[in-house]
Design an enzyme around this catalytic site. Structure first.
Site, short mmCIF file in Angstrom:
data_model
loop_
_atom_site.label_atom_id
_atom_site.label_comp_id
_atom_site.label_asym_id
_atom_site.label_seq_id
_atom_site.Cartn_x
_atom_site.Cartn_y
_atom_site.Cartn_z
N HIS A 30 0.54 3.58 3.46
CA HIS A 30 1.26 3.00 4.75
C HIS A 30 2.40 2.26 4.73
O HIS A 30 2.87 1.72 5.81
CB HIS A 30 0.07 2.49 5.68
CG HIS A 30 -1.10 3.10 5.71
ND1 HIS A 30 -2.14 2.85 4.90
CD2 HIS A 30 -1.44 4.12 6.82
CE1 HIS A 30 -3.13 3.74 5.52
NE2 HIS A 30 -2.56 4.45 6.47
N CYS A 67 1.00 -1.12 0.05
CA CYS A 67 -0.11 -0.19 -0.16
C CYS A 67 0.81 1.07 0.00
O CYS A 67 1.72 1.42 0.82
CB CYS A 67 -0.83 -0.03 1.45
SG CYS A 67 -1.50 1.48 1.68
N GLU A 68 0.73 2.19 -1.02
CA GLU A 68 1.45 3.33 -1.06
C GLU A 68 1.14 4.14 -0.02
O GLU A 68 1.78 5.26 0.14
CB GLU A 68 1.36 3.93 -2.36
CG GLU A 68 -0.02 4.39 -2.55
CD GLU A 68 0.19 5.25 -4.20
OE1 GLU A 68 -0.69 6.28 -4.31
OE2 GLU A 68 0.56 4.77 -5.17
#
Length: 189
Positions: free
Chosen positions: A85, A82-83
């Site tokens: 987190h 996920c970009e």
């Protein structure tokens, strides 16, 4: 010029290892303790392996024996990050297309999926990028990609509950014709 002791042939510091050491220190760990001593190097290797992933050849095509046949490849499992987190998410993908002139080699679906998964990502862009590549490589306008993923940024933090997100990218007949879309969805169930 005299080189001091221990500096001859010393490798330059690795910035990813330095970041890992700093992270360990910031969360209250001792990066020099047993069990963590090699963690910065493993961390750096993993990031380079993940972002430097090479899927190999993705565009092996074969002549089709009948145009318009629906081809569906299901349950392709990928991991991405996920970009928002930098936490992992896994995604089960179904890729479908109606062959036009050429058939894409079976393993190429997974190679295309992994190529897109091995970068900082959001699931919607993941399925859209896969669809775009399949359309581009096969020259087939009728392509659909369905992704269903569990995101650890939701499972491990925030609400801390499991939930599956489904996203789709439908093109051509799959976007325009409800019967073609229904046929695909019945095959996927």
């Amino acid at each position: 010029m005299t080189i001091g002791p221990g500096t001859a042939g010393a490798a330059a510091p690795d910035p990813l290892e330095d970041l890992a050491r700093q992270l360990l220190t910031e969360i209250g760990e001792d990066p020099d303790r047993e069990g963590l001593r090699d963690t910065p190097a493993r961390y750096a290797r993993w990031w380079r392996e993940f972002t430097g992933y090479d899927p190999g050849t993705i565009d092996t095509l074969f002549e089709t024996t009948s145009s318009g046949q629906m081809v569906v490849v299901s349950d392709i499992k990928v991991w991405s990050l996920c970009e928002h987190h930098l936490l992992p998410f896994n995604c089960s993908l179904t890729i479908a297309y109606r062959s036009a002139k050429q058939l894409l080699g079976l393993s190429k679906f997974a190679r295309i999926a992994h190529q897109h998964a091995h970068r900082l990502q959001v699931q919607e862009r993941l399925v859209s990028g896969i669809a775009d590549d399949v359309m581009s490589i096969t020259e087939a306008p009728d392509v659909a990609v369905i992704g269903q993923g569990e995101h650890l940024c939701m499972t491990m933090r925030g609400i801390r509950t499991v939930g599956l997100m489904t996203s789709t990218s439908f093109h051509g007949v799959f976007a325009e014709d409800s019967s073609a879309r229904s046929e695909l969805l019945s095959l996927v169930r």
